[in-house]
Structure formats: structure tokens, C-alpha cells
Design an enzyme around this catalytic site. Sequence first.
Site, PDB file in Angstrom:
ATOM      1  N   THR A  69      39.191 -33.137 -36.686  1.00  9.38           N
ATOM      2  CA  THR A  69      37.867 -33.155 -36.080  1.00  9.38           C
ATOM      3  C   THR A  69      36.864 -32.741 -37.144  1.00  9.38           C
ATOM      4  OG1 THR A  69      36.572 -32.400 -34.170  1.00  9.38           O
ATOM      5  CG2 THR A  69      38.072 -30.788 -35.174  1.00  9.38           C
ATOM      6  N   LYS A  73      36.746 -35.742 -40.780  1.00  7.91           N
ATOM      7  CA  LYS A  73      37.107 -37.129 -40.474  1.00  7.91           C
ATOM      8  C   LYS A  73      36.754 -38.095 -41.602  1.00  7.91           C
ATOM      9  CE  LYS A  73      36.828 -36.927 -35.415  1.00  7.91           C
ATOM     10  NZ  LYS A  73      36.233 -37.554 -34.218  1.00  7.91           N
ATOM     11  N   ASN A  94      40.791 -39.857 -37.373  1.00  5.73           N
ATOM     12  CA  ASN A  94      40.996 -38.678 -36.534  1.00  5.73           C
ATOM     13  C   ASN A  94      42.478 -38.416 -36.288  1.00  5.73           C
ATOM     14  OD1 ASN A  94      41.665 -40.667 -34.617  1.00  5.73           O
ATOM     15  ND2 ASN A  94      40.712 -39.539 -32.937  1.00  5.73           N
ATOM     16  N   ASP A 109      39.264 -42.811 -31.487  1.00  6.91           N
ATOM     17  CA  ASP A 109      38.088 -42.428 -30.704  1.00  6.91           C
ATOM     18  C   ASP A 109      37.505 -43.595 -29.911  1.00  6.91           C
ATOM     19  OD1 ASP A 109      38.080 -39.738 -31.360  1.00  6.91           O
ATOM     20  OD2 ASP A 109      36.820 -40.011 -33.129  1.00  6.91           O
ATOM     21  N   GLY A 133      21.856 -41.431 -29.622  1.00  8.01           N
ATOM     22  CA  GLY A 133      22.500 -40.738 -30.733  1.00  8.01           C
ATOM     23  C   GLY A 133      23.070 -41.712 -31.739  1.00  8.01           C
ATOM     24  N   ALA A 134      23.255 -41.213 -32.980  1.00 10.31           N
ATOM     25  CA  ALA A 134      23.757 -42.083 -34.045  1.00 10.31           C
ATOM     26  C   ALA A 134      24.731 -41.355 -34.957  1.00 10.31           C
ATOM     27  CB  ALA A 134      22.578 -42.633 -34.865  1.00 10.31           C
ATOM     28  N   GLY A 135      25.410 -40.339 -34.435  1.00  5.92           N
ATOM     29  CA  GLY A 135      26.379 -39.592 -35.220  1.00  5.92           C
ATOM     30  C   GLY A 135      27.743 -40.275 -35.254  1.00  5.92           C
ATOM     31  N   GLY A 136      28.768 -39.500 -35.621  1.00  4.40           N
ATOM     32  CA  GLY A 136      30.105 -40.064 -35.759  1.00  4.40           C
ATOM     33  C   GLY A 136      30.662 -40.617 -34.468  1.00  4.40           C
TER      34      GLY A 136
END
Length: 283
Positions: A69, A73, A94, A109, A133-136
Amino acid sequence: MQVELTNATRKLCVIGDPVLHSKSPLIQNTMLRALGLDYIYLCQSVPRGQAAHWLECARFSGYAGFNATMPHKEDLLPLMDVLDEDARLYGAVNTICIKNGKYYGFNTDGRGFYRALADLDAEIPGRRVTLLGAGGAAKAVALKLVQQGAAHVTVCNRTPGRARQLCALAPDKMSPDAFDSGALARRAAETDLLINCTSLGMTGTTGRFKDLSFLDALPPSVPVCDLIYAPAETELLRRARLGGHPTMNGLGMLIYQAVFALEHFTDTAVDAAAMAALVRAAL
């Protein structure tokens, strides 16, 4: 939970920084016990920047594999000997299996989220999706939706550059937009599925949605998903539910990505729905 160990018991774990809050050991050990597999799943704190050192430790310590996590990653990706298609697509791993001295990297994921959507009866092919949102996590979800035939994915993010960067990975199917109330309302009015991939509303954080009035613009019965699972019902989901929309939190994604990781670790086919029901009861 009691776990019986023998000299032949194989070791698995989750690494992160921080990681002691992780539910992965409970989820994985519940499944391993139910399946009668001789593995134990642990929790291992690995400081930021130490992923390469951990790989060597894991191999010489006899680990069969581990989950990763934040913040590891992306750091682990170039260290893998073999990558699956999703790991290459998302630019992150992951799930890592160690076999014959080699590192095999997977990313479960996106697949986990897509399987969770099936429990909500949310269809994806031909649908318009609005992603917050635009994260992982958003990256894995957005690219899996495109992969599965979504008509279009709009990424609304507080930092425009990150949204543009994500959308550049599939410019024909994804486009960025702002995160203000006006933009969110416009997008909500045109969407078939709304997904929150931000941490707004998560237990232990101070960030909250300042204005949820954009939910009023959603067409009737449009599903609303939130990748947060603590609390079980965020204010976003509560407001959506009261407005008559089907809702789903992030617990299903957490469980299903773990089920698919276990299949990689143990080379065992798992009944995903049965394991999900078992894990939900344990949680």
C-alpha cells in the site's frame, strides 16, 4: 483469531507506511483459514524509500509474497521481473509474488472495484462516469472503467494538472474538469455513475465536502460510490441514499482486491462471492 503454524507454513504480509491500521491481515487470514491453506498473513511496516531493501529481505526470509500500500506501489513497479497488464497500465503494483527468486507484480485494485460494482448491479459499457479525484486509486478505477467499455470518464480534481495527467492516458475516453460546485453540478447532471476517489469524509481526516448540492443534479437512480469504507456511510453516501440513489462504499473493493491477490499468492481459484460474504461477517 487463532492461526496454527507449522515449519512449512508460508508467509505473506502487507507493507506500507503507515500500515498498522490495515485490515488486510484479518481479511487474508480469514480466507486462508476457510480454505485450509497453510499460510499466515502478517503486517510489516516498511519506511518510505525502502521498498528495494524490503524486496531482498522478503526473498531471503522466505515470503511467498506480499501486498503493498502507500507509499510503495509505484516504487516497486520498476523492480519487478514480470508485470501483469493492469500493473503496467496503472503504473503501480499492489500484489507481489516471489517465485523461484523472481518478483511477479500484479495490480488487483481496478479489478476489485469492477467486481464490487457487480454487487451493485451497476452496468459500465456505454455509461458516462464522473470521477472525483485523480490519485492512485482514481487512476486504477478510471482506467479499468475505460478498459471495460465506459463511454466516457470525466475526472474532477482540485489540482487541474493531476486531472489532465490522468486523462492523458486515455484522451479519447477521459477528460478533466474542475472541482467547484458549479462544475460538479454540471457533470452530475450528465452522469450515469458517480464515484468519489478522494479522502473527503474519511475517518481520521479533517477534509470534508464543503457543498454536496451537486447531488441534487443527479438523474434519478444514478448509483453513487465512495471508495472510503471508514465510516461505512460517508456524508456523501448518506445524502445520495436519502435522494433515492443506490450507494456503495469501498469495502467491496477492499475485499475483492484481496480475493484476487490471494489467488495470485496461492495459485488457488477462489469463489469471490462466498469469500466476500465470509470476510464481511468477520469484519
